[in-house]
Design a protein around this motif. Structure first.
Motif, short mmCIF file in Angstrom:
data_model
loop_
_atom_site.label_atom_id
_atom_site.label_comp_id
_atom_site.label_asym_id
_atom_site.label_seq_id
_atom_site.Cartn_x
_atom_site.Cartn_y
_atom_site.Cartn_z
N UNK A 76 0.81 -1.11 -0.04
CA UNK A 76 0.17 -0.16 0.07
C UNK A 76 0.92 1.21 -0.07
N UNK A 77 2.06 1.18 0.64
CA UNK A 77 2.92 2.29 0.79
C UNK A 77 3.37 2.84 -0.56
N UNK A 78 3.90 1.60 -1.14
CA UNK A 78 4.73 1.96 -2.44
C UNK A 78 3.71 1.86 -3.62
N UNK A 79 2.58 1.38 -3.38
CA UNK A 79 1.67 1.24 -4.66
C UNK A 79 1.92 0.11 -5.46
N UNK A 80 2.29 -0.99 -5.05
CA UNK A 80 2.55 -2.43 -5.66
C UNK A 80 1.25 -3.01 -5.96
N UNK A 81 1.41 -3.35 -7.38
CA UNK A 81 -0.04 -4.19 -7.78
C UNK A 81 -0.14 -5.52 -7.15
N UNK A 82 0.98 -6.30 -7.01
CA UNK A 82 0.96 -7.61 -6.55
C UNK A 82 2.40 -7.92 -6.03
N UNK A 83 2.51 -9.23 -5.74
CA UNK A 83 3.63 -9.79 -4.81
C UNK A 83 3.88 -11.21 -5.76
N UNK A 84 5.20 -11.33 -6.00
CA UNK A 84 5.66 -12.64 -6.48
C UNK A 84 6.60 -13.23 -5.48
N UNK A 85 6.41 -14.55 -5.07
CA UNK A 85 7.26 -15.38 -4.11
C UNK A 85 7.68 -16.36 -4.92
N UNK A 86 9.16 -16.35 -5.07
CA UNK A 86 9.84 -17.05 -6.22
C UNK A 86 10.61 -18.44 -5.38
N UNK A 87 9.45 -19.08 -5.07
CA UNK A 87 9.86 -20.57 -4.25
C UNK A 87 9.98 -20.69 -2.88
N UNK A 88 9.73 -21.86 -2.20
CA UNK A 88 10.10 -22.11 -0.97
C UNK A 88 9.05 -21.11 0.11
N UNK A 89 7.98 -21.10 -0.33
CA UNK A 89 6.95 -20.44 0.25
C UNK A 89 7.25 -21.02 1.80
N UNK A 90 7.00 -22.53 1.92
CA UNK A 90 6.86 -23.38 2.84
C UNK A 90 8.31 -24.08 2.97
N UNK A 91 8.65 -24.38 4.42
CA UNK A 91 9.64 -25.18 4.67
C UNK A 91 9.87 -26.62 4.09
N UNK A 92 8.48 -27.11 4.01
CA UNK A 92 8.63 -28.37 3.78
C UNK A 92 6.82 -28.71 3.18
N UNK A 93 6.65 -29.93 2.65
CA UNK A 93 5.33 -30.45 2.47
C UNK A 93 4.58 -30.78 3.44
N UNK A 94 5.54 -31.40 4.56
CA UNK A 94 4.65 -32.06 5.58
C UNK A 94 4.79 -31.04 6.81
N UNK A 95 3.85 -30.57 7.12
CA UNK A 95 3.56 -29.32 8.05
C UNK A 95 2.48 -29.69 8.97
N UNK A 96 2.72 -29.11 10.17
CA UNK A 96 1.36 -29.20 11.07
C UNK A 96 0.34 -28.47 10.63
N UNK A 97 -0.95 -28.68 10.82
CA UNK A 97 -2.01 -28.05 10.30
C UNK A 97 -2.04 -26.65 10.64
N UNK A 98 -1.55 -26.39 11.99
CA UNK A 98 -1.54 -25.02 12.44
C UNK A 98 -0.68 -24.11 11.76
N UNK A 99 0.48 -24.61 11.29
CA UNK A 99 1.36 -23.66 10.60
C UNK A 99 0.69 -23.35 9.14
N UNK A 100 0.18 -24.33 8.27
CA UNK A 100 -0.28 -23.79 7.19
C UNK A 100 -1.70 -22.99 7.43
N UNK A 101 -2.44 -23.15 8.36
CA UNK A 101 -3.41 -22.30 8.53
C UNK A 101 -2.97 -20.76 9.00
N UNK A 102 -2.06 -20.96 9.89
CA UNK A 102 -1.29 -19.46 10.17
C UNK A 102 -0.94 -18.79 9.12
N UNK A 103 -0.29 -19.43 8.25
CA UNK A 103 0.64 -19.00 7.06
C UNK A 103 -0.48 -18.60 5.98
N UNK A 104 -1.62 -19.32 6.02
CA UNK A 104 -2.59 -18.56 4.96
C UNK A 104 -3.42 -17.41 5.51
#
Length: 328
Positions: A42-70
């Protein structure tokens, strides 16, 4: 057109040396860095954000980690484009295809789960090279750049992994070959390359168009991981036929992993170390690795132990690395 380039969030990451309440605070800081992207956009007026990989530490995560991340991603507000990387590839156990992720994924989040072109808006596209396994056998970037036209559309390549000019290793077939990237840039088929994998902010080559953003929150000590804790604000001039690009690093991380190397041979050196540790700010968000050399008397060693014991209670973690001073 302005957007935010970030990578290597690795949500769910733990550091084995963080004990007690330090680990939850570190995990929360990583989520806060994500949620804070909304205010930055909002401050800089960016239209969107790209995340270039490794959003998560692993594919096997506790449900709480996934929900909090989302929930943190929901707080960003602007569109988020997530690229699966080597930590969270689109394999059979992918977090991105789990029932929990699909049920709770916010509307502003798009997973770049298909290699090739993704429309952002008319005239702007993302070219994605997602990982489908932890060990690709080909250069995923070369595959998506093949036959990509230079047709006046502004394109951002979003990719993950090492590049051959920085990590020359012929035994790694997944290395991104920069010859193909440079050719696509020169032809105007793509205009910016948003890379992930290196946790240190790094420019690749001399075009000003190819960058690793680094991790938005530090993951390793400062003698190993340089220029970490940033995101990149990227401007592409759509009115310019050559699509001029400018990149500005913005610090967002709050933690510090510091390595201090000191020679300690007596009480004066211990007093200097005490002063140096005292002057470090944000102790509850600072991890200190001490590399101490020297020779101490039994009395001085006791004074050193007392000093370190005090600061170990104040810092998120403090410990000796590669041995301790000898006694005399």
């Amino acid at each position: 057109m302005r957007f935010v380039h970030t990578a290597d969030w690795q949500l769910g990451m733990t550091r084995h040396f963080l004990e007690g309440e330090a680990q939850p605070r570190y995990s929360a800081a990583r989520r806060d860095a994500v949620a804070g992207l909304g205010a930055l956009a909002a401050e800089v007026g960016a239209e969107f954000v790209v995340v270039s990989g490794d959003v998560f530490e692993d594919n096997q995560l506790a449900p709480r980690v996934v929900s909090q991340a989302l929930e943190a991603m929901r707080a960003v507000g602007v569109p988020l484009y997530l690229l699966p990387g080597n930590h969270d590839p689109l394999d059979a156990s992918s977090v991105y295809t789990s029932a929990l992720f699909t049920a709770e994924c916010p509307e502003n989040v798009t997973v770049l789960d298909r290699a090739g072109i993704h429309e952002v808006r008319p005239g702007v596209q993302i070219v994605a090279a997602p990982w489908r396994s932890k060990r690709p056998t080909t250069d995923l970037v070369a595959e998506v750049l093949t036959d990509l036209p230079a047709d006046g559309v502004t394109r951002i390549l979003v990719a993950h992994g090492g590049v051959d000019i920085l990590d020359p290793d012929p035994s790694r077939p997944s290395l991104i070959r920069m010859d193909a990237v440079r050719a696509a840039l020169d032809s105007g088929a793509i205009h910016y390359v948003a890379l992930g994998d290196k946790h240190s902010r790094t420019e690749v080559g001399d075009t000003g168009r190819v960058w690793y953003s680094g991790s938005p929150e530090v993951t390793n000590f400062d003698d190993i991981e340089h220029n970490s804790g940033d995101v990149l604000i990227v401007d592409i001039d759509e009115a310019d036929p050559g699509r001029a690009v400018s990149v500005d690093a913005r610090p967002v991380g709050r933690w510090r992993f510091a390595t201090l190397r000191r020679q300690v041979d007596g009480s004066r050196d211990i007093a200097d170390l005490d002063l140096n540790l005292d002057l470090l700010s944000g102790k509850d968000r600072t991890v200190v690795r001490l590399v101490l050399t020297g020779t101490l008397t039994v009395t001085d060693r006791a004074a050193l132990d007392a000093c370190l014991d005090r600061y170990a209670r104040l810092f998120a973690w403090l410990g000796l690395w590669n041995g301790t001073p000898t006694w005399r």
